[in-house]
Structures are given as C-alpha cells and as structure tokens.
Design an enzyme around this catalytic site. Structure first.
Site, PDB file in Angstrom:
ATOM      1  N   GLU A   1     -39.822 -17.687  43.917  1.00 39.73           N
ATOM      2  CA  GLU A   1     -40.016 -16.289  43.564  1.00 39.73           C
ATOM      3  C   GLU A   1     -41.078 -15.665  44.462  1.00 39.73           C
ATOM      4  O   GLU A   1     -41.848 -16.368  45.134  1.00 39.73           O
ATOM      5  CB  GLU A   1     -40.433 -16.189  42.086  1.00 39.73           C
ATOM      6  CG  GLU A   1     -40.686 -14.795  41.568  1.00 39.73           C
ATOM      7  CD  GLU A   1     -39.498 -13.847  41.682  1.00 39.73           C
ATOM      8  OE1 GLU A   1     -39.050 -13.568  42.812  1.00 39.73           O
ATOM      9  OE2 GLU A   1     -39.038 -13.354  40.639  1.00 39.73           O
TER      10      GLU A   1
ATOM     11  N   HIS B   1     -32.697 -17.659  36.761  1.00 39.93           N
ATOM     12  CA  HIS B   1     -33.074 -18.606  35.704  1.00 39.93           C
ATOM     13  C   HIS B   1     -33.076 -17.923  34.342  1.00 39.93           C
ATOM     14  O   HIS B   1     -33.163 -16.701  34.232  1.00 39.93           O
ATOM     15  CB  HIS B   1     -34.450 -19.207  35.996  1.00 39.93           C
ATOM     16  CG  HIS B   1     -35.552 -18.181  35.984  1.00 39.93           C
ATOM     17  ND1 HIS B   1     -36.100 -17.677  34.817  1.00 39.93           N
ATOM     18  CD2 HIS B   1     -36.200 -17.569  37.000  1.00 39.93           C
ATOM     19  CE1 HIS B   1     -37.038 -16.800  35.113  1.00 39.93           C
ATOM     20  NE2 HIS B   1     -37.112 -16.702  36.438  1.00 39.93           N
TER      21      HIS B   1
END
Length: 185
Positions: free
Chosen positions: A81, A7
């Site tokens: 994550e 990202h």
C-alpha cells in the site's frame, strides 16, 4: 486474465484510519469479504495467486486460494500500500480538504505509487506469461494503478472487491516522462 482484489476489511478500515504499511490484520467482516471474493472468482480457471506481503493481503489471498484451489505463489513488495509515513493511523473523516491535502504531503507521492504498482504488475505478467493471475493488494495502490492505466478516475475500491484487468493494457503501458516530471514538481 488478471484479477486485482482489494483485501478484506480491517478494524482500521472500519475506523477510517490510514493503514499504509502498518500491518493490520483482517477483522471478521474482512474474512467474510475475502471468502465472498474467492467464491466470486471460483469459476475463473485461475493459475497463480499472489499478494502484497502485508498480513491483511496475505490472509485475504489465502482465503481466496481456499475457494479457487490455489496456494499463495509469492508476495510482491511492489504491491504494498501507499506509504503514509508519520500520518499512518490518522483518521481523516471529518477533516476539511485543505487539511487532508496538507497531511498527504507526508505520504508517498501518488504518481510513485501508480508507477510502482504498474511496474509490479508488468513484472508479474512477465514472470507468469499466459497465466490467469489473481493479485491481492490494497485500495489506494489499486485505485491509482487503475486510474493511470485507464486514464479515468475511480474514487474507491471496496474491501474484497475484484476488478478484472486486461493484461495487454498493463504490458502496453509506457509512462509519459513529461507527465511524471510535472506530477513530481
């Protein structure tokens, strides 16, 4: 083909804070990085776009999708994550290695992150066989997944960086139970 994309930048990335599962949005530089990643992937002939469910990954995927002509097909919890638990938000810059290592004991074990990432990619490839896939996720899970698949360490993946990966490497991976047991002890 399989492209893994980290990202774009968030304010927490810029400050050096551990984000983990904390849902931090992209900043303006992060949006530009996502746009640039999409532009670099625009000639790839992509079929499927997926991401982690966290807002920074979803927004990155949507920006990339606008460049490659795809809607976000789904979000995959396996691409979340690493969970840093109570140390999320901590700034590690300037800390010595022993202190960082002690703090990281509170985080999800690295081997668990890598196994989760690989399992998620394997399921993704089975769901969309013979498709060219872009998967947007996060720096640590991508780094640990790639390190495990390739058997060589990679220290960092930049915000907005795209890494192409051979789907056969992912599908052919089988964890060594002895290695996993040793890593967890």
């Amino acid at each position: 083909m399989l492209a893994l994309v980290r990202h774009g930048q968030t304010d927490w990335n810029a400050a050096g804070r551990l984000q983990g599962h904390t849902d931090v949005p992209l900043n303006s530089l992060g949006r530009q990085q996502a746009y640039d990643a999409g532009a670099s992937l625009s000639a790839g002939g992509w079929d499927v776009l997926v991401s982690s469910p966290l807002v920074r990954a979803v927004e990155t995927a949507q920006i990339i999708g606008s460049q490659v002509g795809l809607e976000l097909a789904e979000t995959l919890p396996e691409l979340l994550e690493r969970d840093y638990g109570g140390i999320e938000g901590t700034v590690l810059r300037g800390m010595d290695r022993p202190h960082i290592d002690e703090l990281m004991r509170q985080a999800e074990p690295e081997v668990d992150v890598a196994v989760r990432g690989i399992a998620g990619l394997q399921a993704l490839l089975r769901t969309y066989p013979e498709q060219n896939i872009i998967a947007v996720a996060h720096g640590t899970i991508l780094r640990l997944t790639l390190n495990t698949l390739h058997g060589t360490p990679r220290d960092y993946i930049l915000n907005g960086e795209a890494v192409e990966l051979d789907p056969n490497v992912v599908l052919g991976y089988r964890p060594d139970p002895d290695q996993l047991a040793a890593t967890r002890s």
